[in-house]
Each structure stands twice: as C-alpha cells, then as structure tokens.
Design a protein around this motif. Structure first.
Motif, PDB file in Angstrom:
ATOM      1  N   ARG A  76     -17.067  -7.440   0.881  1.00  0.00           N
ATOM      2  CA  ARG A  76     -16.957  -7.034  -0.523  1.00  0.00           C
ATOM      3  C   ARG A  76     -16.176  -8.053  -1.335  1.00  0.00           C
ATOM      4  O   ARG A  76     -16.316  -8.125  -2.557  1.00  0.00           O
ATOM      5  CB  ARG A  76     -16.274  -5.665  -0.639  1.00  0.00           C
ATOM      6  CG  ARG A  76     -16.984  -4.548   0.112  1.00  0.00           C
ATOM      7  CD  ARG A  76     -16.450  -3.175  -0.268  1.00  0.00           C
ATOM      8  NE  ARG A  76     -15.017  -3.086  -0.170  1.00  0.00           N
ATOM      9  CZ  ARG A  76     -14.351  -2.747   0.932  1.00  0.00           C
ATOM     10  NH1 ARG A  76     -15.018  -2.501   2.053  1.00  0.00           N
ATOM     11  NH2 ARG A  76     -13.035  -2.657   0.943  1.00  0.00           N
ATOM     12  N   GLU A 132     -13.332  -8.618   5.352  1.00  0.00           N
ATOM     13  CA  GLU A 132     -14.053  -8.342   6.600  1.00  0.00           C
ATOM     14  C   GLU A 132     -15.381  -7.647   6.354  1.00  0.00           C
ATOM     15  O   GLU A 132     -16.341  -7.852   7.097  1.00  0.00           O
ATOM     16  CB  GLU A 132     -13.165  -7.491   7.525  1.00  0.00           C
ATOM     17  CG  GLU A 132     -11.957  -8.243   8.083  1.00  0.00           C
ATOM     18  CD  GLU A 132     -11.052  -7.353   8.921  1.00  0.00           C
ATOM     19  OE1 GLU A 132     -11.282  -6.114   8.925  1.00  0.00           O
ATOM     20  OE2 GLU A 132     -10.128  -7.887   9.560  1.00  0.00           O
ATOM     21  N   THR A 133     -15.448  -6.829   5.321  1.00  0.00           N
ATOM     22  CA  THR A 133     -16.698  -6.116   5.019  1.00  0.00           C
ATOM     23  C   THR A 133     -17.603  -6.880   4.068  1.00  0.00           C
ATOM     24  O   THR A 133     -18.723  -6.441   3.798  1.00  0.00           O
ATOM     25  CB  THR A 133     -16.380  -4.740   4.395  1.00  0.00           C
ATOM     26  OG1 THR A 133     -15.597  -4.916   3.208  1.00  0.00           O
ATOM     27  CG2 THR A 133     -15.612  -3.867   5.383  1.00  0.00           C
ATOM     28  N   GLU A 191     -13.808  -6.223  -6.728  1.00  0.00           N
ATOM     29  CA  GLU A 191     -14.970  -5.898  -5.900  1.00  0.00           C
ATOM     30  C   GLU A 191     -16.181  -5.526  -6.753  1.00  0.00           C
ATOM     31  O   GLU A 191     -17.329  -5.793  -6.382  1.00  0.00           O
ATOM     32  CB  GLU A 191     -14.625  -4.752  -4.947  1.00  0.00           C
ATOM     33  CG  GLU A 191     -13.677  -5.154  -3.830  1.00  0.00           C
ATOM     34  CD  GLU A 191     -13.358  -3.997  -2.896  1.00  0.00           C
ATOM     35  OE1 GLU A 191     -13.977  -2.913  -3.076  1.00  0.00           O
ATOM     36  OE2 GLU A 191     -12.518  -4.165  -2.002  1.00  0.00           O
ATOM     37  N   ARG A 245      -3.669  -7.008   1.690  1.00  0.00           N
ATOM     38  CA  ARG A 245      -4.424  -5.974   0.981  1.00  0.00           C
ATOM     39  C   ARG A 245      -5.904  -6.340   0.856  1.00  0.00           C
ATOM     40  O   ARG A 245      -6.749  -5.474   0.664  1.00  0.00           O
ATOM     41  CB  ARG A 245      -3.840  -5.746  -0.428  1.00  0.00           C
ATOM     42  CG  ARG A 245      -2.417  -5.219  -0.470  1.00  0.00           C
ATOM     43  CD  ARG A 245      -2.320  -3.775  -0.022  1.00  0.00           C
ATOM     44  NE  ARG A 245      -3.086  -2.856  -0.832  1.00  0.00           N
ATOM     45  CZ  ARG A 245      -2.625  -2.243  -1.923  1.00  0.00           C
ATOM     46  NH1 ARG A 245      -1.385  -2.486  -2.337  1.00  0.00           N
ATOM     47  NH2 ARG A 245      -3.370  -1.383  -2.576  1.00  0.00           N
ATOM     48  N   ASP A 257       0.846  -1.185   0.000  1.00  0.00           N
ATOM     49  CA  ASP A 257       0.000   0.000   0.000  1.00  0.00           C
ATOM     50  C   ASP A 257       0.887   1.242   0.000  1.00  0.00           C
ATOM     51  O   ASP A 257       1.596   1.514   0.974  1.00  0.00           O
ATOM     52  CB  ASP A 257      -0.903  -0.009   1.240  1.00  0.00           C
ATOM     53  CG  ASP A 257      -1.940   1.090   1.215  1.00  0.00           C
ATOM     54  OD1 ASP A 257      -1.822   2.015   0.387  1.00  0.00           O
ATOM     55  OD2 ASP A 257      -2.872   1.044   2.036  1.00  0.00           O
ATOM     56  N   ARG A 266      -7.646  -7.875   3.235  1.00  0.00           N
ATOM     57  CA  ARG A 266      -8.258  -8.065   4.553  1.00  0.00           C
ATOM     58  C   ARG A 266      -9.513  -7.218   4.741  1.00  0.00           C
ATOM     59  O   ARG A 266     -10.556  -7.705   5.197  1.00  0.00           O
ATOM     60  CB  ARG A 266      -7.240  -7.747   5.641  1.00  0.00           C
ATOM     61  CG  ARG A 266      -7.743  -8.058   7.060  1.00  0.00           C
ATOM     62  CD  ARG A 266      -6.658  -7.801   8.088  1.00  0.00           C
ATOM     63  NE  ARG A 266      -5.508  -8.666   7.843  1.00  0.00           N
ATOM     64  CZ  ARG A 266      -4.277  -8.232   7.578  1.00  0.00           C
ATOM     65  NH1 ARG A 266      -4.044  -6.928   7.508  1.00  0.00           N
ATOM     66  NH2 ARG A 266      -3.292  -9.078   7.383  1.00  0.00           N
ATOM     67  N   ASP A 267      -9.442  -5.954   4.388  1.00  0.00           N
ATOM     68  CA  ASP A 267     -10.595  -5.070   4.602  1.00  0.00           C
ATOM     69  C   ASP A 267     -11.784  -5.524   3.768  1.00  0.00           C
ATOM     70  O   ASP A 267     -12.925  -5.556   4.253  1.00  0.00           O
ATOM     71  CB  ASP A 267     -10.214  -3.624   4.239  1.00  0.00           C
ATOM     72  CG  ASP A 267     -11.356  -2.652   4.476  1.00  0.00           C
ATOM     73  OD1 ASP A 267     -11.748  -2.486   5.646  1.00  0.00           O
ATOM     74  OD2 ASP A 267     -11.860  -2.064   3.499  1.00  0.00           O
ATOM     75  N   GLY A 268     -11.544  -5.893   2.498  1.00  0.00           N
ATOM     76  CA  GLY A 268     -12.629  -6.356   1.647  1.00  0.00           C
ATOM     77  C   GLY A 268     -13.265  -7.634   2.148  1.00  0.00           C
ATOM     78  O   GLY A 268     -14.480  -7.824   2.053  1.00  0.00           O
TER      79      GLY A 268
END
Length: 327
Positions: free
Chosen positions: A266, A263-264, A245, A257, A109, A259-261
């Motif tokens: 997406r 967890e949400t 996504e 990279r 990132d 991880r956020d997608g």
C-alpha cells in the motif's frame, strides 16, 4: 420515600463465593477465619430472607443451586466494584492522585500504549487513566499546562525545556522514511530518475500530508516541509498514513509505522534529496508528580516503546519555528 434496606450484603456475597470455591462450609470458614456455625448461620439466614435455596449438598461437597450460581456471578462484580471504591478512597485519603493523564506523541501507535492497562489491572491500581494523542509541541504543552502528568515527547537539539522541574528517561531515536501511496505519480517519476534521489523541486510540486501541531499555548512548530509545498493537514499519524495510502499526497512517516503498508504494497518508499527527520524521544514527567503509578507507567512505556532508559539532563528551551505542522 425511604428505600428498603437491602437484604444482600457484601459480606454474604463473600461467604457464598468461598463456599462455592472451597466446596464446604468448613473451607469457607477457614478462609474467613470464622467458625463453621457462623458460615452456616449466614447462609441459612439469607436463604430464609430470599425464600430461595442457594446452597445444596451433593455427596460430600456443598454446591450452589442455579440461583446461587447466578448470585455468585453478580456478587463477584459487586465485590470488585467495592474493592475499586475502597482503593480510590484510600488514595484520596493519602493525597495520592486518582487519575493519571499520559500524553503520547502521535509518532507512536496509541493502541500499543492503551494495551498497557491490562498490566496495570494486575497491579490492583484504582487510578483512572487518560490517554492524550499530541503532536510536536503538544506533548510539552500538555505537561506545562497540567493536561498531562506523563508525556512521551520529542526533544529538540537543546534537550529538555529549562525550569520545568522535569525528570526524564530517554526512549531513543525514531527514524523517518519518505513514502507515497501505491500508484502515486511520484513513483513513476522516481523510476525515471534511475535511482537518483528526487530533488526538492520535484517533491515540492506534489502535495505533502502533514500533521497539525497540537500545542495550545506554546509556539507551534513544523519540520519536513519544502518551501511553499501544497499541504493537506490531518490530526494524527494514523490519518496521515491513511491519506498517503489513498494517494492524496506524500510525506515522511516513522519507519516502524510504515512497515505494514510497505509489506502489503500500500506504501512505497522513495529516495529524496531532503534529509529524513530523525526524532529523539523521551518519557518525561514532573518531579512533583512521582508515585508508584507514575513509576509503573514509566517502566512500561520504556519497555513497550523500546527506550534505553538513560537519564537526560535539563537543557535550554527548544528553538521553535514559524510553521505549524509535523512531517
């Protein structure tokens, strides 16, 4: 037309700031290693020159008037700019670089690296920083062509390219996972397989989102594609994650990279028969470019991106393939 000589000087701006911060003429004089009468004279002279009151007495302390406070605020920025110019001049005089260019593989990132400049500011460095986002061989291309002084670069099985005069510290391995966007038809197909990994024939029938190798002169490479799989090529990892996504395709992405997608909701991780890539990365720089700024960035990159710091000996030139995209 000859411009008028400015009435304000950097020396007076320092005097004004110190009077405000110490609250007294004598305090400012001590900081400046001058006699109090010299500080009083400087203030009186400037007030006469401007025709405005800048400092007044409030009880036993000296304080700035409204105009004096405004002049102090502007003066602090001018003093900082002057200090920056002086440090850049000293760097030029000493033959040190005034600009440092850092190539970062798109696996990482770029925003995390950009935030490091806050720490660099605390070091009082005047070096201008340029960040480049590169893919696969692009990081090595940036080093070899002089576009970058430091690179966070991927390593092939052969290690460092030979004959480059490189020094290197290992960051470690970056695992990849295979993902699809929520609602992608491959997710329903994976459910039909009842936990069995999706074979290559199934995956190959869906578009892969890939990133173009950014190398300009070195041979371009690709990894993670299956045969004649249809592709959508994007410029960086952020674009790849966004395309996946949005349901435009599937592909391997760095686990961190994604991880956020995940967890949400997406993104959805899928098991596939094709082995997941594992990238080995290092911080690399030319030995001839070493100075204290390079040393600071190497330590900062290792700490921020989680490296082991182990040295890596030079190896043969990495093998290159014919395809031109990253996973």
């Amino acid at each position: 037309m000859v411009s008028k000589r400015p009435r304000l000087s950097l020396d007076f701006l320092r005097v004004l700031d110190l009077v405000a911060r110490t609250g007294s003429i004598s305090g400012a004089a001590r900081e400046l290693d001058r006699v109090p009468s010299a500080v009083s004279y400087a203030i009186d002279r400037m007030q006469r020159s401007l025709g405005q009151k800048l400092v007044r007495r409030n009880g036993g302390a000296m304080e700035l008037t409204e105009l004096g406070a405004e002049l102090q605020s502007v003066g602090l920025r001018m003093l900082a700019d002057a200090d920056h110019v002086e440090r850049r001049f000293e760097a030029l005089r000493a033959g040190r670089p005034t600009e440092l260019r850092i190539a970062i593989d798109t696996v990482f990132d770029l925003r995390r690296v950009a935030r490091l400049v806050r720490g660099l500011d605390k070091q009082g460095s005047s070096v201008a920083i340029g960040l480049l986002e590169e893919v696969l061989g692009g990081t090595w291309d940036a080093l070899s062509t002089g576009r970058a002084d430091i690179a966070v670069a991927g390593l092939s099985s052969g290690g460092l390219p030979a004959g480059g005069g490189w020094d290197c510290r290992m960051l470690g391995e970056v695992p990849f996972i295979f993902v699809a966007g929520a609602g992608h038809e491959l997710i329903a197909r994976a459910a039909q397989e009842q936990g069995r990994p999706l074979d290559d024939a199934i995956v190959r029938s869906h578009r892969a989102i890939v990133i173009a190798d950014s190398s300009r002169r070195l041979p371009k490479r690709s990894v993670g594609l299956i045969g004649a799989q249809p592709t959508l090529v994007v410029p960086n990892m952020a674009g790849k994650l966004a395309a996946i996504e949005d349901g435009l395709g599937v592909g391997f992405v760095p686990a961190a990279r994604a991880r956020d997608g995940l967890e949400t909701g997406r993104l959805v991780q899928l098991a596939v028969a094709q082995p997941a890539p594992v990238g080995r990365f290092a911080v690399v720089w030319r030995r001839s470019n070493w100075d204290r700024n390079v040393a600071w960035w190497i330590d900062a990159l290792l700490e921020t991106l989680g490296g082991s710091g182990a040295a890596l000996p030079p190896g043969p030139s990495p093998r290159t393939g014919r395809r031109r995209t990253a996973p």
